[in-house]
Design a protein around this motif. Structure first.
Motif, PDB file in Angstrom:
ATOM      1  N   LEU A 193      52.833  18.046  50.153  1.00 55.21           N
ATOM      2  CA  LEU A 193      52.581  19.279  50.897  1.00 55.21           C
ATOM      3  C   LEU A 193      52.759  18.960  52.366  1.00 55.21           C
ATOM      4  N   GLU A 194      53.862  19.453  52.936  1.00 52.24           N
ATOM      5  CA  GLU A 194      54.215  19.128  54.318  1.00 52.24           C
ATOM      6  C   GLU A 194      54.282  17.601  54.457  1.00 52.24           C
ATOM      7  N   ASP A 195      53.383  17.005  55.247  1.00 53.85           N
ATOM      8  CA  ASP A 195      53.430  15.544  55.417  1.00 53.85           C
ATOM      9  C   ASP A 195      52.318  14.843  54.653  1.00 53.85           C
ATOM     10  N   ARG A 196      51.688  15.569  53.702  1.00 56.72           N
ATOM     11  CA  ARG A 196      50.546  15.000  52.982  1.00 56.72           C
ATOM     12  C   ARG A 196      50.851  14.874  51.496  1.00 56.72           C
ATOM     13  N   LYS A 197      50.167  13.930  50.873  1.00 60.52           N
ATOM     14  CA  LYS A 197      50.272  13.766  49.432  1.00 60.52           C
ATOM     15  C   LYS A 197      49.076  14.429  48.757  1.00 60.52           C
ATOM     16  N   ILE A 198      49.346  15.247  47.761  1.00 56.02           N
ATOM     17  CA  ILE A 198      48.300  15.926  47.004  1.00 56.02           C
ATOM     18  C   ILE A 198      48.224  15.285  45.622  1.00 56.02           C
ATOM     19  N   HIS A 199      47.069  14.723  45.288  1.00 54.05           N
ATOM     20  CA  HIS A 199      46.875  14.039  44.014  1.00 54.05           C
ATOM     21  C   HIS A 199      46.249  15.005  43.008  1.00 54.05           C
ATOM     22  N   VAL A 200      46.948  15.264  41.925  1.00 57.40           N
ATOM     23  CA  VAL A 200      46.435  16.124  40.859  1.00 57.40           C
ATOM     24  C   VAL A 200      46.004  15.222  39.714  1.00 57.40           C
ATOM     25  N   ASP A 201      44.733  15.287  39.365  1.00 59.55           N
ATOM     26  CA  ASP A 201      44.184  14.368  38.359  1.00 59.55           C
ATOM     27  C   ASP A 201      44.824  14.555  36.987  1.00 59.55           C
ATOM     28  N   ILE A 202      44.947  15.806  36.545  1.00 57.50           N
ATOM     29  CA  ILE A 202      45.465  16.077  35.203  1.00 57.50           C
ATOM     30  C   ILE A 202      46.388  17.303  35.249  1.00 57.50           C
ATOM     31  N   ILE A 203      47.534  17.189  34.598  1.00 56.67           N
ATOM     32  CA  ILE A 203      48.430  18.334  34.431  1.00 56.67           C
ATOM     33  C   ILE A 203      48.553  18.617  32.939  1.00 56.67           C
ATOM     34  N   SER A 204      48.276  19.847  32.554  1.00 59.52           N
ATOM     35  CA  SER A 204      48.285  20.211  31.130  1.00 59.52           C
ATOM     36  C   SER A 204      48.998  21.545  30.917  1.00 59.52           C
ATOM     37  N   ASP A 205      48.972  22.020  29.686  1.00 54.43           N
ATOM     38  CA  ASP A 205      49.600  23.305  29.318  1.00 54.43           C
ATOM     39  C   ASP A 205      51.072  23.349  29.737  1.00 54.43           C
ATOM     40  N   ASN A 206      51.779  22.280  29.424  1.00 57.58           N
ATOM     41  CA  ASN A 206      53.212  22.211  29.763  1.00 57.58           C
ATOM     42  C   ASN A 206      53.474  22.389  31.252  1.00 57.58           C
ATOM     43  N   GLY A 207      52.527  21.930  32.067  1.00 62.83           N
ATOM     44  CA  GLY A 207      52.703  21.988  33.515  1.00 62.83           C
ATOM     45  C   GLY A 207      52.111  23.218  34.171  1.00 62.83           C
ATOM     46  N   LEU A 208      51.534  24.120  33.386  1.00 68.17           N
ATOM     47  CA  LEU A 208      51.028  25.387  33.929  1.00 68.17           C
ATOM     48  C   LEU A 208      49.601  25.283  34.460  1.00 68.17           C
ATOM     49  N   THR A 209      48.912  24.164  34.215  1.00 70.86           N
ATOM     50  CA  THR A 209      47.539  24.003  34.693  1.00 70.86           C
ATOM     51  C   THR A 209      47.375  22.682  35.442  1.00 70.86           C
ATOM     52  N   TRP A 210      46.843  22.763  36.650  1.00 73.40           N
ATOM     53  CA  TRP A 210      46.496  21.596  37.437  1.00 73.40           C
ATOM     54  C   TRP A 210      44.972  21.452  37.436  1.00 73.40           C
ATOM     55  N   ILE A 211      44.483  20.251  37.123  1.00 75.45           N
ATOM     56  CA  ILE A 211      43.048  20.021  37.055  1.00 75.45           C
ATOM     57  C   ILE A 211      42.635  18.946  38.061  1.00 75.45           C
TER      58      ILE A 211
END
Length: 421
Positions: A98-116
């Motif tokens: 995101l711009e110059d930052r890294k966004i860490h998403v712990d879990i991605i599920s539902d074929n990529g439709l949910t970020w946890i």
């Protein structure tokens, strides 16, 4: 799976460390159940690194209480517990930009439709950070939510913006949960009672700008006001000061009405105890009042959106008393003498002393406070969170702190209760 470090000073640290190490070893065993998921090996390595450090400290008899309290194993445990309940998990610890930052998403599920995102932090600590009482550089959960929402829009999946879920393994304050939900985030975890912060949990977009100025902690702010400012003849009004001055609650309604909205009810109670209009009048007396264009425009936008008829009249009367200058004006453009006050020589905001936006340092507030510094005026504000955050970065603005008050006239028609004398 959970493990808490006891606070009993008599408990042997080595014994606690051994318990923590055994705890980590069990986590490594549990990871095996998810070894086919992208990112699981990275999680395995992170847990291994934590264990390597703890085992070395244990072996060398150099273990400290902080090593156990600050270990990331608690977070990893909460992440694994969440994984057990997630169906069709695609990825763990996925990184987005995101711009110059890294966004860490712990879990991605539902074929990529949910970020946890999994949060194992103490709920009281989360609330304190939201109030601006955290260490410098620590982002509040609200700041992280805003980043997640922005980031998700940049990475659509199957032509849809991913749904965001925040899982609080140790619970979350109800007001923070409501604020997160106003961003469209699904909140999971026990709801705990907490005090209103700088928002009322409303998801109405037309009130979001005013929410930024509804700061709710009047205690422990006296130390923030700059001493020996009586000889400074210029006053810079922050938006929070303008709102408080024009609010219906500071102009008589607090003596007549109460509210069923927690934030407004609290402010009305404070106003009956400590009326703010006389305090602000005393600060303004004999001074020349200024504001910058950003403050004026933002103030008018809030007044036009949520202000009542009388509040709008008072707002325009106040603006007629102000001298509005460009955001980049300096003290040479003011009507007062061009004499430089010594107090500003110590705090002058310059290219060498730049504040870093983030957390309580909002871009809009930064413009307003910098303007006050440039024209060498006392900035009158209720934004104690900004002032504290600036101090943490070594910038001590010349300020007078007052209690915040929201515009209430519109709410008085539908959410007010006559006050029984």
């Amino acid at each position: 799976m959970n493990m808490k470090i006891a606070n009993n000073e008599n408990v042997d640290l080595k014994e606690l460390a051994l318990m923590k190490i055994n705890f980590g070893d069990k986590l490594l065993e549990l990871i095996e159940d998810f070894k086919d998921i992208e990112g699981s090996q990275k999680l395995y390595r992170k847990i291994g690194q934590e264990l390597k450090f703890l085992k070395k400290a244990y072996k060398n008899n150099s273990i400290k209480k902080e090593h156990l309290q600050c270990s990331n194993l608690t977070h990893f445990s909460a992440l694994i517990d969440t994984l057990k309940d997630v169906k069709t998990c695609q990825s763990i610890n996925k990184i987005f930009t995101l711009e110059d930052r890294k966004i860490h998403v712990d879990i991605i599920s539902d074929n990529g439709l949910t970020w946890i995102k999994v949060i194992a932090r103490n709920p009281k600590s989360l609330s304190q950070i939201c109030l601006g009482n955290g260490s410098y550089g620590v982002k509040s959960i609200i700041d992280q939510a805003e980043e997640y929402v922005k980031c998700a829009k940049l990475y659509p999946c199957l032509f849809q913006t991913p749904k965001i879920v925040f899982v609080f393994s140790n619970g979350i304050g109800s007001h923070i949960a409501a604020k997160l939900e106003s961003y469209g985030i699904t909140v999971k975890g026990d709801r705990l009672s907490d005090s209103p912060l700088n928002f009322d949990g409303s998801s109405e977009s037309d009130e979001s700008d005013q929410d930024d100025y509804m700061l709710q902690s009047p205690t422990n702010t006296a130390d923030l006001s700059t001493e020996n400012i009586s000889n400074i003849s210029k006053v810079n009004l922050d938006v929070s000061a303008m709102l408080a001055y024009c609010s219906s609650v500071t102009n008589g309604s607090a003596e007549l009405l109460d509210f069923d909205v927690p934030v407004l009810k609290q402010q009305a109670e404070w106003e009956r105890l400590r009326p703010q209009k006389p305090i602000l009048d005393a600060v303004f007396e004999g001074k020349t009042l200024y504001c910058c264009e950003t403050a004026r425009d933002n103030f008018l936008n809030i007044v036009d959106t949520v202000g009542g008829p009388s509040e709008k009249v008072r707002a325009h009367q106040l603006l007629n008393r102000l001298i509005v200058l460009p955001d980049d004006a300096d003290f040479r453009q003011t009507e007062n003498d061009h004499k430089s006050h010594k107090i500003f020589e110590k705090v002058q905001y310059s290219d060498e002393k730049k504040l870093k936006p983030g957390g309580k340092i909002k871009e809009r507030s930064l413009i307003i406070f910098t303007f006050g510094d440039q024209i060498q005026a006392v900035t009158v504000t209720a934004n104690d969170g900004f002032v504290r955050a600036a101090k943490q970065q070594g910038i001590h603005f010349v300020v007078f702190i007052h209690e915040s008050r929201a515009l209430t006239e519109q709410k008085e028609k539908i959410r007010a209760i006559p006050l029984n004398k």
